[in-house]
Design a protein around this motif. Sequence first.
Motif, short mmCIF file in Angstrom:
data_model
loop_
_atom_site.label_atom_id
_atom_site.label_comp_id
_atom_site.label_asym_id
_atom_site.label_seq_id
_atom_site.Cartn_x
_atom_site.Cartn_y
_atom_site.Cartn_z
N LEU A 60 0.82 -1.21 0.00
CA LEU A 60 0.00 0.00 0.00
C LEU A 60 0.86 1.26 0.00
CD1 LEU A 60 -2.83 -1.06 2.48
CD2 LEU A 60 -3.10 -0.54 0.05
N VAL A 61 1.97 1.22 0.69
CA VAL A 61 2.89 2.37 0.67
C VAL A 61 3.38 2.62 -0.75
CG1 VAL A 61 5.17 3.17 1.37
CG2 VAL A 61 3.62 2.20 3.06
N ARG A 62 3.79 1.55 -1.41
CA ARG A 62 4.28 1.71 -2.79
C ARG A 62 3.19 2.28 -3.69
NH1 ARG A 62 8.41 0.80 -5.74
NH2 ARG A 62 8.17 0.46 -7.98
N ILE A 63 1.96 1.83 -3.50
CA ILE A 63 0.84 2.35 -4.30
C ILE A 63 0.65 3.84 -4.05
CG2 ILE A 63 -1.66 2.26 -4.58
CD1 ILE A 63 -1.48 -0.75 -4.05
N CYS A 64 0.60 4.24 -2.79
CA CYS A 64 0.34 5.64 -2.47
C CYS A 64 1.47 6.56 -2.93
CB CYS A 64 0.13 5.80 -0.96
SG CYS A 64 -1.43 5.12 -0.36
N VAL A 65 2.70 6.10 -2.81
CA VAL A 65 3.83 6.94 -3.19
C VAL A 65 3.92 7.11 -4.70
CG1 VAL A 65 6.36 7.00 -3.21
CG2 VAL A 65 5.15 6.45 -1.10
N ALA A 145 7.04 0.96 7.36
CA ALA A 145 8.48 1.27 7.38
C ALA A 145 9.20 0.58 6.23
CB ALA A 145 9.08 0.84 8.72
N VAL A 146 8.87 -0.69 6.00
CA VAL A 146 9.49 -1.43 4.89
C VAL A 146 9.17 -0.75 3.57
CG1 VAL A 146 9.40 -3.59 3.58
CG2 VAL A 146 9.57 -3.65 6.06
N GLY A 147 7.90 -0.39 3.38
CA GLY A 147 7.52 0.27 2.15
C GLY A 147 8.21 1.60 1.96
N ALA A 148 8.32 2.38 3.05
CA ALA A 148 8.95 3.69 2.96
C ALA A 148 10.41 3.61 2.57
CB ALA A 148 8.80 4.43 4.28
N LEU A 149 11.09 2.54 2.99
CA LEU A 149 12.53 2.40 2.74
C LEU A 149 12.85 1.65 1.46
CD1 LEU A 149 13.76 1.60 6.37
CD2 LEU A 149 13.86 3.80 5.17
N THR A 150 11.83 1.12 0.78
CA THR A 150 12.08 0.33 -0.43
C THR A 150 11.36 0.89 -1.65
OG1 THR A 150 10.27 -1.19 0.16
CG2 THR A 150 12.49 -1.80 0.85
N THR A 151 11.01 2.15 -1.59
CA THR A 151 10.40 2.80 -2.76
C THR A 151 11.01 4.19 -2.91
OG1 THR A 151 8.27 3.32 -3.82
CG2 THR A 151 8.48 3.83 -1.47
N TRP A 152 10.49 4.97 -3.85
CA TRP A 152 11.00 6.32 -4.06
C TRP A 152 10.86 7.14 -2.78
CZ3 TRP A 152 9.49 11.38 -3.80
CH2 TRP A 152 10.29 12.30 -4.51
N PRO A 153 11.85 7.92 -2.38
CA PRO A 153 13.04 8.33 -3.12
C PRO A 153 14.28 7.47 -2.87
CG PRO A 153 12.87 9.66 -1.17
CD PRO A 153 11.66 8.74 -1.16
N LEU A 154 14.18 6.45 -2.01
CA LEU A 154 15.37 5.65 -1.73
C LEU A 154 15.72 4.72 -2.88
CD1 LEU A 154 14.02 6.30 1.26
CD2 LEU A 154 15.89 4.83 1.98
N ALA A 213 11.92 5.55 9.90
CA ALA A 213 11.90 5.27 8.47
C ALA A 213 11.18 6.38 7.70
CB ALA A 213 11.24 3.92 8.21
N ILE A 214 10.06 6.83 8.23
CA ILE A 214 9.30 7.90 7.58
C ILE A 214 10.11 9.20 7.57
CG2 ILE A 214 7.29 9.39 7.86
CD1 ILE A 214 5.70 6.96 8.72
N ALA A 215 10.79 9.48 8.67
CA ALA A 215 11.60 10.69 8.74
C ALA A 215 12.71 10.67 7.69
CB ALA A 215 12.19 10.85 10.13
N VAL A 216 13.35 9.52 7.53
CA VAL A 216 14.41 9.40 6.52
C VAL A 216 13.84 9.58 5.12
CG1 VAL A 216 16.02 7.77 5.46
CG2 VAL A 216 15.92 7.95 7.94
N ALA A 217 12.73 8.91 4.84
CA ALA A 217 12.13 9.00 3.51
C ALA A 217 11.70 10.42 3.19
CB ALA A 217 10.94 8.04 3.41
N CYS A 218 11.08 11.09 4.14
CA CYS A 218 10.62 12.47 3.90
C CYS A 218 11.78 13.43 3.75
CB CYS A 218 9.69 12.92 5.02
SG CYS A 218 8.10 12.06 5.05
N ALA A 219 12.85 13.21 4.51
CA ALA A 219 14.03 14.08 4.39
C ALA A 219 14.68 13.92 3.02
CB ALA A 219 15.03 13.74 5.49
N LEU A 220 14.76 12.69 2.53
CA LEU A 220 15.35 12.47 1.22
C LEU A 220 14.45 13.00 0.11
CD1 LEU A 220 16.90 8.89 1.57
CD2 LEU A 220 18.10 11.08 1.45
N THR A 221 13.15 12.92 0.32
CA THR A 221 12.21 13.45 -0.66
C THR A 221 12.43 14.94 -0.87
OG1 THR A 221 10.57 11.80 -0.02
CG2 THR A 221 9.78 13.68 -1.27
#
Length: 226
Positions: A60-65, A145-154, A213-221
């Motif tokens: 679902l994370v991958r879908i939303c992102v 967390a898994v989805g956030a770290l395995t999709t864009w922007p990482l 994980a969300i903080a890392v993903a949002c910072a990289l975004t």
Amino acid sequence: MTSTTALLRYQAALLVRSQRWLPPFILYAAFLAIGVQGGQPVLDSLGYAAAALLPVAAWLVRICVTNEPPAARSCVAAAVGPGRAHLAALLVALAAAAALGTAATVVVTLISDPASADHQTRVPRLPAGAAGLLAALACALLGTAVGALTTWPLLRSTGRAVPTMLLAALLSVVATGSPAQAAVNGLVTGSRSGTVPLPVLPLAAATLLTAAAIAVACALTSRRSP
């Protein structure tokens, strides 16, 4: 507050209208239909339902992102900031997974036998359902967390992101030390003894890991363009 609410509604509307949520929802329902039967021990069934939710949450994370075209994503990012836009997508995915897990927990609790694994000890249905809900939330969080770290922007390449997501989801369910594994294993162990464990610590650990994980993903975004 108003802009945040509007952003969440926007992401939720994208998810619903895209109908891309149907495959993970159907797959989860199929897992439950195959693995959970009426009359089975309630804690075992709740553990199965919680474990199966983790890869669904990551999906679902991958879908939303990836729901928005790059041009639309750029417009939203310009209006509210790329980090906030990405955060809204992750939170909507988490909310969808949590809602699905809650519904599954209620159904599984009602149809399962309120007894231990050997059917000799009675297990209170309400506390068992509460324990199952906490385990489901822990798995939904860790899946996010898994989805956030395995999709864009990482990870930008689908060919690398999807296998990585599946492998990480599997390891999160079975690896010793994982909050999801601890929560599910607690339910299974409790079923053998006829006691109801409350996976509060696994839930707290999953919350901290997901927040990081969300903080890392949002910072990289905020630093990378779509």
